[in-house]
Motif scaffolding. Structure first.
Motif, mmCIF file in Angstrom:
data_model
loop_
_atom_site.group_PDB
_atom_site.id
_atom_site.type_symbol
_atom_site.label_atom_id
_atom_site.label_comp_id
_atom_site.label_asym_id
_atom_site.label_seq_id
_atom_site.Cartn_x
_atom_site.Cartn_y
_atom_site.Cartn_z
ATOM 1 N N LEU A 17 -8.128 90.425 -33.853
ATOM 2 C CA LEU A 17 -7.569 91.686 -33.555
ATOM 3 C C LEU A 17 -7.500 91.715 -32.095
ATOM 4 O O LEU A 17 -8.518 91.674 -31.135
ATOM 5 C CB LEU A 17 -7.945 93.046 -34.113
ATOM 6 C CG LEU A 17 -7.296 94.140 -33.756
ATOM 7 C CD1 LEU A 17 -5.936 94.184 -34.503
ATOM 8 C CD2 LEU A 17 -8.083 95.727 -34.342
ATOM 9 N N ASP A 18 -6.155 91.896 -31.401
ATOM 10 C CA ASP A 18 -5.744 92.245 -30.138
ATOM 11 C C ASP A 18 -5.200 93.563 -29.862
ATOM 12 O O ASP A 18 -3.940 93.693 -30.124
ATOM 13 C CB ASP A 18 -4.966 90.935 -29.623
ATOM 14 C CG ASP A 18 -5.623 89.627 -29.432
ATOM 15 O OD1 ASP A 18 -6.391 89.397 -28.663
ATOM 16 O OD2 ASP A 18 -5.104 88.792 -30.237
ATOM 17 N N VAL A 19 -5.962 94.273 -29.175
ATOM 18 C CA VAL A 19 -5.455 95.677 -29.057
ATOM 19 C C VAL A 19 -6.079 96.275 -27.733
ATOM 20 O O VAL A 19 -7.196 95.844 -27.424
ATOM 21 C CB VAL A 19 -5.748 96.574 -30.325
ATOM 22 C CG1 VAL A 19 -7.366 96.537 -30.449
ATOM 23 C CG2 VAL A 19 -5.422 98.070 -30.133
ATOM 24 N N VAL A 54 -11.697 101.191 -30.587
ATOM 25 C CA VAL A 54 -10.920 100.869 -29.391
ATOM 26 C C VAL A 54 -11.118 101.737 -28.130
ATOM 27 O O VAL A 54 -11.046 102.916 -28.278
ATOM 28 C CB VAL A 54 -9.342 101.054 -29.908
ATOM 29 C CG1 VAL A 54 -8.358 100.508 -28.909
ATOM 30 C CG2 VAL A 54 -8.985 100.089 -31.235
ATOM 31 N N PHE A 78 -2.955 102.115 -26.133
ATOM 32 C CA PHE A 78 -1.896 100.998 -26.722
ATOM 33 C C PHE A 78 -0.683 101.610 -27.629
ATOM 34 O O PHE A 78 -0.836 102.688 -27.954
ATOM 35 C CB PHE A 78 -2.689 100.107 -27.646
ATOM 36 C CG PHE A 78 -3.420 100.828 -28.850
ATOM 37 C CD1 PHE A 78 -2.852 100.859 -29.988
ATOM 38 C CD2 PHE A 78 -4.526 101.405 -28.694
ATOM 39 C CE1 PHE A 78 -3.307 101.432 -31.026
ATOM 40 C CE2 PHE A 78 -5.057 102.022 -29.880
ATOM 41 C CZ PHE A 78 -4.653 102.055 -31.175
ATOM 42 N N PHE A 119 -0.701 96.514 -31.661
ATOM 43 C CA PHE A 119 -1.645 95.729 -31.735
ATOM 44 C C PHE A 119 -1.281 94.405 -32.596
ATOM 45 O O PHE A 119 -0.342 94.298 -33.554
ATOM 46 C CB PHE A 119 -2.791 96.275 -32.444
ATOM 47 C CG PHE A 119 -2.879 96.765 -33.825
ATOM 48 C CD1 PHE A 119 -2.898 95.805 -34.940
ATOM 49 C CD2 PHE A 119 -2.331 98.012 -34.212
ATOM 50 C CE1 PHE A 119 -2.912 96.156 -36.160
ATOM 51 C CE2 PHE A 119 -2.082 98.420 -35.265
ATOM 52 C CZ PHE A 119 -2.390 97.502 -36.523
#
Length: 590
Positions: free
Chosen positions: A535-537, A557, A561, A564
């Motif tokens: 997961l990129d967030v 987190v 953002f 994601f």
């Protein structure tokens, strides 16, 4: 028979053993009801997180104690959050210091019965109650005090034949003492004082010349140790030489609290906070009058020894005020009640000064009125009355103060968390704030759950993606996480799968911007096989396990953002992301 052995074999020595056993039981009961407090949690957490070696020059409950940090690290390594071990170490140090005090008193007063009330005064001193019940402070304080008494005994027992060895022992004890407690830099004042008391001569000046001749090598060694310590201390934290308007507050607060407890008071007072006592003015005045009366009586009849003893105490108190102010404590003295910690150092010094002042005082011979009125009879009677009065004083004061130093709320909070972790070892804890009764809000971002139980034997894990994320309630129980004000993902065109996630990655947009902050992103999904996802967030990357079937994973987190990206590691499998929402974490109600 060696004097150190003979000190215990006389009738007074056997009574001294009774006093030491009684104080051991008394302290054990008080510590048995106690527990770790905020300073303990923070020092233990920092030691565990950073390692002992990197922590040696770090903050130690508002002070500087590299040796204390090492001792804390050893206890945490042996049995983290074990109060029986922690209390046992403090009891051992305190008992050893009390036994050494008896040897010091024997050197100062010989076989006189006056040693017993002075031993009682030290053993049951309420000046030391605060530092004993606050664990990391107890480690530093009792270790330094034990080293002071060893050094004093070494100076008093030095002869022409063993002076070099005894001076070396005193120097080594002092060097270790300053590594435990920064206020030990004043211990040379006490060593000079006892050297003057023990030296022969009709005047203090004559005694000073004798002491300077006999202990010149020790004096040079003390100066070298002080210089080395000054460099080490300055490297850790430069001193603030700007006292501002706080010096008067330091002086009055230090003297009021110390006088209220010097004869095992304060008996009564107000406690606006657990760590802060406001003494009653008449009690302060009474204790001050008693102390001045003792000073006057002994100065009149105790010759040069009394003048040297009380002069030592005056210089030590003045130095303590200076150290307290120069190390940056003046601004928080009144608000946090830190004076109780620093007043503890006077317990041993007052007893040593009183013993030195009484060294040459003789009781009058009134034996014509009966054997009880002989000098020995009067001394025994006065000692017995003083012992009873000091024990009663300590009992009243302990009854008034002790329950405020048990830290019961800390114990209940920690034990509730640990119980929850044992009940479900797979949970991940969401780090967050703790009740002010556990760690004061004054510590800001350091007042966290991780710093309280992060090193517990249950090995808690914090802030990792989890299918069983839990928050800690105010009472320490673990709760599922509810999301307040959630921001959801945009609706997907794929009504059956939502957002299909494969090894190529899928960008998932939010229906509104999630502002900068600390959030929990709850991702609902289903898939046909176990595996791992990335997961990129909010500029961060996290990897977590996914499970077959319908599930939801919570991800902590930090940051803002608008979307994601999620990627499945297995190229042969598809994961359907059915919904996701980011919200402020709150514990579900019971």
């Amino acid at each position: 028979m060696p004097e150190t052995v003979r000190a215990w074999t006389t009738r007074a020595g056997l009574l001294a053993l009774v006093v030491i056993a009684a104080q051991l039981l008394w302290r054990a009961v008080l510590l048995g009801h106690g527990y770790f407090s905020q300073d303990d949690f923070l020092v233990m957490a920092s030691t565990k997180a950073d390692g002992a070696w990197s922590m040696l020059d770090a903050d130690y409950a508002g002070g500087f104690s590299p040796a204390g940090t090492a001792l804390v690290a050893a206890c945490v390594g042996l049995a983290p959050l074990s109060w029986p071990l922690a209390a046992g170490v403090v009891l051992t140090l305190q008992t050893a210091a009390t036994a050494t005090m008896w040897l010091v008193l024997t050197r100062l007063l010989g076989d006189r019965w006056l040693r017993l009330p002075l031993l009682v005064m030290f053993a049951f001193s309420t000046l030391t109650l605060w530092s004993t019940q606050w664990w990391v402070l107890g480690l530093a304080y009792w270790s330094a005090t034990l080293m002071l008494l060893v050094a004093v005994w070494a100076v008093l027992s030095a002869t022409d034949e063993n002076r070099v060895r005894r001076s070396g022992l005193a120097l080594a004890a002092f060097a270790l003492a300053v590594l435990f407690d920064e206020r030990a830099v004043l211990f040379p004042v006490v060593l000079v004082g006892v050297a003057l008391i023990a030296a022969g001569g009709d005047t203090v000046r004559a005694r000073f010349r004798t002491a300077a001749r006999d202990f010149s090598a020790l004096g040079v060694g003390l100066l070298i140790v002080l210089a080395g310590y000054a460099v080490l201390r300055w490297r850790a934290a430069p001193l603030d030489l700007d006292l501002g308007n706080d010096l008067g507050q330091v002086v009055t607060g230090y003297l009021r609290h110390s006088l209220a407890e010097v004869f095992n008071g304060p008996w009564s007072g107000s406690l606006p906070a657990h760590a802060y006592l406001v003494p009653v003015s008449w009690i302060v005045a009474l204790n001050g009058a008693l102390l001045l009366g003792l000073v006057g009586l002994t100065t009149q009849h105790g010759r040069a020894s009394a003048r040297a003893a009380w002069g030592t105490l005056v210089v030590f108190v003045a130095g303590s005020v200076g150290v307290l102010a120069l190390t940056g404590r003046a601004d928080v003295l009144g608000s946090l009640g830190l004076v109780h910690r620093f007043g503890a150092e006077l317990a041993a010094v007052v007893v040593i000064a009183a013993a030195g002042a009484l060294r040459e005082v003789e009781f009058p011979d009134l034996s014509a009125r009966g054997s009880f009125f002989s000098p020995l009879g009067l001394e025994r009677g006065a000692s017995a009355v003083a012992c009873v009065a000091l024990v009663v004083s300590a009992a009243i004061s302990a009854g008034f103060l002790a329950s405020n130093l048990y830290h019961s709320d800390d114990r209940e909070y920690v034990e509730a968390i640990r119980s929850g972790l044992r009940a479900d070892p797979k949970v991940v804890l969401l780090d967050g704030g703790v009740p002010v009764g556990v760690i004061s809000a004054w510590y800001g971002e350091r007042a966290t759950v991780r710093n309280v139980v992060g090193y517990a034997p249950e090995r808690p894990v914090f802030d990792l993606p989890s299918h069983a994320l839990r928050m800690v309630r105010e009472d320490g129980s673990l709760a599922k996480v509810a999301l307040e004000g959630p921001v959801r993902t945009k609706a997907s065109d794929d009504e059956q799968c939502g957002y299909p996630v494969r090894s190529t990655g899928t960008l998932v947009p939010m229906e509104a911007d999630v502002p900068d902050g600390r959030w929990v992103l709850r991702i609902g999904y289903y898939t046909s096989a176990d595996g791992f996802a990335d997961l990129d967030v909010a500029g961060g990357h996290q990897r977590f396990a996914v499970r077959s079937g319908l599930n939801a994973v919570d991800v902590v987190v930090n940051g803002g953002f608008t979307n994601f990206r999620m990627t499945l590691e297995d190229p042969t499998t598809t994961l359907c992301l059915t919904d996701a929402s980011a919200g402020v974490p709150r514990p579900e109600p019971k």
